[in-house]
Design an enzyme around this catalytic site. Structure first.
Site, PDB file in Angstrom:
ATOM      1  CG  ASN A  27      -8.517  10.815  -1.829  1.00  0.00           C
ATOM      2  OD1 ASN A  27      -8.869   9.803  -1.223  1.00  0.00           O
ATOM      3  ND2 ASN A  27      -7.249  11.159  -1.947  1.00  0.00           N
ATOM      4  CB  ILE A  51     -12.315  21.165  -9.976  1.00  0.00           C
ATOM      5  CG1 ILE A  51     -11.439  22.361 -10.321  1.00  0.00           C
ATOM      6  CG2 ILE A  51     -11.929  19.932 -10.753  1.00  0.00           C
ATOM      7  CD1 ILE A  51      -9.980  22.162  -9.977  1.00  0.00           C
ATOM      8  CB  SER A 116       3.982  16.456  -7.909  1.00  0.00           C
ATOM      9  OG  SER A 116       4.695  15.282  -7.565  1.00  0.00           O
ATOM     10  CE1 TYR A 140       1.825  13.258  -8.851  1.00  0.00           C
ATOM     11  CE2 TYR A 140      -0.517  13.740  -8.971  1.00  0.00           C
ATOM     12  CZ  TYR A 140       0.721  13.938  -8.393  1.00  0.00           C
ATOM     13  OH  TYR A 140       0.855  14.832  -7.353  1.00  0.00           O
ATOM     14  CE  LYS A 144      -0.512  17.385  -9.073  1.00  0.00           C
ATOM     15  NZ  LYS A 144      -1.518  18.263  -8.448  1.00  0.00           N
ATOM     16  CG  ASN A 190       1.514   8.302  -1.000  1.00  0.00           C
ATOM     17  OD1 ASN A 190       0.634   9.117  -1.081  1.00  0.00           O
ATOM     18  ND2 ASN A 190       2.333   8.046  -2.013  1.00  0.00           N
ATOM     19  CG  LEU A 191       6.541   4.172   3.789  1.00  0.00           C
ATOM     20  CD1 LEU A 191       6.477   2.662   3.601  1.00  0.00           C
ATOM     21  CD2 LEU A 191       7.999   4.640   3.785  1.00  0.00           C
ATOM     22  N   GLY A 285       8.277   1.996 -11.820  1.00  0.00           N
ATOM     23  CA  GLY A 285       8.260   3.471 -11.837  1.00  0.00           C
ATOM     24  C   GLY A 285       8.960   4.095 -10.647  1.00  0.00           C
ATOM     25  CG  ASP A 286       8.746   2.953  -6.387  1.00  0.00           C
ATOM     26  OD1 ASP A 286       7.912   3.852  -6.631  1.00  0.00           O
ATOM     27  OD2 ASP A 286       8.635   2.166  -5.443  1.00  0.00           O
TER      28      ASP A 286
HETATM   29  C1  WQD Z   1       7.850   6.208  -0.760  1.00  0.00           C
HETATM   30  C2  WQD Z   1       8.843   5.071  -0.626  1.00  0.00           C
HETATM   31  C3  WQD Z   1       8.392   3.233  -2.116  1.00  0.00           C
HETATM   32  C4  WQD Z   1       4.594   2.092  -0.163  1.00  0.00           C
HETATM   33  C5  WQD Z   1       4.546   9.584  -4.496  1.00  0.00           C
HETATM   34  C6  WQD Z   1       4.324  10.456  -5.681  1.00  0.00           C
HETATM   35  C7  WQD Z   1       4.709  11.869  -5.366  1.00  0.00           C
HETATM   36  C8  WQD Z   1       4.002  12.339  -4.129  1.00  0.00           C
HETATM   37  C9  WQD Z   1       4.264  11.396  -2.970  1.00  0.00           C
HETATM   38  C10 WQD Z   1       2.090  13.590  -4.881  1.00  0.00           C
HETATM   39  C11 WQD Z   1       9.261   4.482  -1.979  1.00  0.00           C
HETATM   40  C12 WQD Z   1       8.229   2.808  -0.651  1.00  0.00           C
HETATM   41  C13 WQD Z   1       5.775   2.755  -0.472  1.00  0.00           C
HETATM   42  C14 WQD Z   1       4.637   0.727   0.261  1.00  0.00           C
HETATM   43  C15 WQD Z   1       7.037   0.770   0.057  1.00  0.00           C
HETATM   44  N1  WQD Z   1       2.618  12.474  -4.353  1.00  0.00           N
HETATM   45  N2  WQD Z   1       6.975   2.100  -0.357  1.00  0.00           N
HETATM   46  N3  WQD Z   1       5.868   0.121   0.359  1.00  0.00           N
HETATM   47  O1  WQD Z   1       6.267   7.063  -4.696  1.00  0.00           O
HETATM   48  O2  WQD Z   1       7.987   8.463  -3.420  1.00  0.00           O
HETATM   49  O3  WQD Z   1       5.919   9.546  -4.222  1.00  0.00           O
HETATM   50  O4  WQD Z   1       3.843  10.089  -3.389  1.00  0.00           O
HETATM   51  O5  WQD Z   1       2.638  14.579  -5.255  1.00  0.00           O
HETATM   52  O6  WQD Z   1       4.345  12.664  -6.453  1.00  0.00           O
HETATM   53  O7  WQD Z   1       5.169   9.994  -6.713  1.00  0.00           O
HETATM   54  O8  WQD Z   1       5.772   7.942  -2.364  1.00  0.00           O
HETATM   55  O9  WQD Z   1       4.982   6.919  -0.271  1.00  0.00           O
HETATM   56  O10 WQD Z   1       4.437   5.767  -2.461  1.00  0.00           O
HETATM   57  O11 WQD Z   1       6.787   5.737  -1.610  1.00  0.00           O
HETATM   58  O12 WQD Z   1       8.133   0.188   0.156  1.00  0.00           O
HETATM   59  O13 WQD Z   1       3.596   0.066   0.555  1.00  0.00           O
HETATM   60  O14 WQD Z   1       8.228   3.992   0.085  1.00  0.00           O
HETATM   61  O15 WQD Z   1       9.027   2.213  -2.881  1.00  0.00           O
HETATM   62  O16 WQD Z   1      10.629   4.108  -1.892  1.00  0.00           O
HETATM   63  P1  WQD Z   1       6.573   8.168  -3.741  1.00  0.00           P
HETATM   64  P2  WQD Z   1       5.403   6.563  -1.657  1.00  0.00           P
END
Ligand code: WQD
Length: 326
Positions: A27, A51, A116, A140, A144, A190-191, A285-286
């Site tokens: 990655n 690893i 995490s 996931y 952890k 991720n966002l 899951g959110d």
């Molecule tokens: C953030 C917010 C989404 C994408 C995850 C893992 C966590 C950590 C960080 C490793 C949420 C919203 C997201 C999109 C959206 N990783 N969103 N549209 O799910 O909080 O955490 O990543 O350790 O363990 O669980 O992060 O960035 O995916 O989401 O609306 O295209 O953005 O619903 O509210 P998350 P995220």
């Protein structure tokens, strides 16, 4: 050499540590090494390896005379972990056991583990403190937690081990040089990297996963932490472990939460870019909201976040502009 690893390597090197990276590049890409080197005050070693190749890992630890390990080699997409659980257990849990065995063979007993906030699961209370129940709701998060429990058992069996499990909240932002940042292979989950791909034209618009949560603007709220603050947390844990054997757990978060729309609007102001979006259904899951109680890391490690939302958005924008050429 991924997102967290590259930023942590730069900080460690610029703090006087000799750094060696062991990475299978699943990655990340080797081009990042050159850019890490450019912003580091000293040479950074690299071994390409998996690893789970315990022999190769043991030899690397021995040959490079490694004294401590920061373990960031994990698959980390929550949604993907439900689709490919065995890949996640093999890499994240089996891989961590392989690392521990290699460390034992090489006589190393200082370990900082990338855990995490996902280990907490549905909030019984907020902010999450380190004593909050741990009931992860996806493979996931279970990976952890299982590795944390393995490390706690290891520490009970051998008191000489010095272990810190760092529970990350939401890492965002990039190094101020704009040379490194979040650069996931494939479609991001991720966002912030999704926003980056919208700005760079790789995606037409952002899908906001639900605006019907019980939050002020209806969108999900998270504890976003600048990746350089996160790197500082690793440095602080590594230093503190020197005189503190045992297995210790710390939240690394800002202690505050902001919504998707909040973050989007701050990014638009910082970048002058309009981010087209549409609201779609909730992502399975959110959670509506979660954020850290970060007092323990402040009291014990002397660490707390320093960067502001403007630093997060400005550094992300610089990285997104620069990564257009990649
Ligand atoms: C953030 C917010 C989404 C994408 C995850 C893992 C966590 C950590 C960080 C490793 C949420 C919203 C997201 C999109 C959206 N990783 N969103 N549209 O799910 O909080 O955490 O990543 O350790 O363990 O669980 O992060 O960035 O995916 O989401 O609306 O295209 O953005 O619903 O509210 P998350 P995220």
């Amino acid at each position: 050499m991924g997102y967290i690893g590259s930023h942590t390597a730069v900080l460690l090197a610029n703090s006087g540590h000799r750094v060696h990276i062991y990475d299978n590049l699943c990655n990340s890409n080797v081009g990042t090494l050159e850019r890490i080197q450019k912003i580091s005050s000293q040479k950074i070693g690299f071994t390409e390896g998996d690893i789970r190749d315990t022999e190769k890992l043991t030899n690397a630890l021995r040959d490079e005379k490694i004294e401590a390990v920061i373990h960031l080699a994990g698959l980390k997409a929550v949604g993907e972990s439900s689709q490919k659980p065995i890949e996640y257990y093999a890499n994240n849990v089996q891989g961590s056991i392989s690392l521990i065995q290699a460390m034992q063979a090489a006589g190393i007993n200082t370990l900082v583990f990338s855990s995490s906030a996902t280990v907490y699961g549905d909030p019984v209370y907020l902010p999450y403190d380190e004593d909050h129940p741990t009931k992860p709701t996806n493979p996931y998060g279970r990976n952890k937690l299982q590795v944390e429990e393995i490390l706690r058992d290891l520490s009970v069996s051998d008191k000489a081990w010095k272990i810190a499990c760092l529970r990350y909240f939401n890492p965002v932002g990039a190094h101020e040089s704009g040379l490194i940042g979040e650069d996931p292979n494939g479609i991001p989950n991720n966002l912030m990297p999704v926003i980056g791909q919208v700005v760079n034209g790789k995606l037409l618009s952002l899908s906001i996963f639900g605006d019907d949560y019980d939050t002020p603007d209806g969108t999900g709220k998270r504890d976003y932490i600048h990746v350089m603050d996160l790197a500082e947390g690793h440095l602080a844990a590594l230093s503190w472990l020197g005189s503190n054997p045992g297995c210790h757990t710390f939240n690394l978060g800002s202690g505050d939460s902001i919504s998707v729309l909040d973050l989007l609007h701050h990014f638009e102001q910082a970048s002058g870019q309009k981010i087209p979006y549409q609201v779609v259904g909730r992502r399975p899951g959110d959670l509506p909201e979660y954020y850290a109680k970060a007092d323990k890391a402040e009291k014990v490690l002397g660490w707390k976040t320093q960067k502001k939302l403007s630093d997060i958005c400005n550094s992300s924008w610089l990285w997104i502009k620069n990564s257009r050429q990649n």
